[in-house]
Design an enzyme around this catalytic site. Structure first.
Site, PDB file in Angstrom:
ATOM      1  N   CYS A  11       0.871  -1.162   0.000  1.00 44.17           N
ATOM      2  CA  CYS A  11       0.000   0.000   0.000  1.00 44.17           C
ATOM      3  C   CYS A  11       0.916   1.222   0.000  1.00 44.17           C
ATOM      4  O   CYS A  11       1.992   1.168   0.589  1.00 44.17           O
ATOM      5  CB  CYS A  11      -0.890  -0.029   1.227  1.00 44.17           C
ATOM      6  SG  CYS A  11      -2.330   0.998   1.033  1.00 44.17           S
ATOM      7  N   CYS A  85      -4.914   0.775  -3.790  1.00 40.47           N
ATOM      8  CA  CYS A  85      -4.432   2.140  -3.592  1.00 40.47           C
ATOM      9  C   CYS A  85      -3.688   2.665  -4.809  1.00 40.47           C
ATOM     10  O   CYS A  85      -3.097   3.729  -4.764  1.00 40.47           O
ATOM     11  CB  CYS A  85      -3.527   2.187  -2.366  1.00 40.47           C
ATOM     12  SG  CYS A  85      -2.291   0.890  -2.371  1.00 40.47           S
ATOM     13  N   CYS A  89       3.435  -2.978  -8.100  1.00 40.19           N
ATOM     14  CA  CYS A  89       4.627  -3.762  -7.773  1.00 40.19           C
ATOM     15  C   CYS A  89       5.411  -3.983  -9.058  1.00 40.19           C
ATOM     16  O   CYS A  89       4.813  -4.139 -10.124  1.00 40.19           O
ATOM     17  CB  CYS A  89       4.231  -5.147  -7.261  1.00 40.19           C
ATOM     18  SG  CYS A  89       3.535  -5.160  -5.635  1.00 40.19           S
TER      19      CYS A  89
END
Length: 137
Positions: A11, A85, A89
């Site tokens: 996040c 959010c 990655c």
């Protein structure tokens, strides 16, 4: 015996949702799953409302600190879960990526964080069934 699965919760600030998710997974699966959490722009501290919401269910996350997301953390994890959010990655082949659309608890009181905490618990329980069925109580 296969290596234990590892999960990374991501996040942006690594202060609320990802911290609660990591705490739930550690609490529910014990040492059968390796757990990490991180964020691209870590906050100074874990969200106090998230700390309080977890304390209510007997899980202490006061000692946790937000950590910076690294490529190494992603590479070392089997499953990378973002918390709705918009954080991304680094993508590596063979990893599993999930995005859990969860409300952001930032700036909200514990009353608003409780339902998020409970939804995270339910999702973590489902995840455990998938990745570490022997850890299901």
């Amino acid at each position: 015996m296969p290596e234990k699965p590892s999960v990374l919760f991501v996040c942006v600030h690594n202060a609320g949702r990802s911290q609660m998710a990591a705490a739930w997974l550690t609490h529910l699966a014990g040492d059968r799953v390796e757990v990490r959490s991180a964020g691209s722009a870590p906050a100074d501290q874990v969200n106090p409302a998230a700390v309080e919401a977890m304390r209510e269910v007997g899980i202490d996350i006061t000692a946790r600190t937000p950590k910076l997301l690294t490529v190494d953390a992603v590479q070392a994890s089997d499953v990378c879960i973002t918390m709705g959010c918009g954080d991304a990655c680094p993508v590596f082949p063979g990893k599993r990526y999930l995005d859990w659309k969860l409300d952001d608890p930032a700036g909200q009181g514990v009353e608003a964080v409780r339902p998020i905490r409970d939804e995270i618990k339910a999702r973590v329980e489902e995840l455990i069934v998938e990745i570490a069925p022997e850890a299901v109580k």
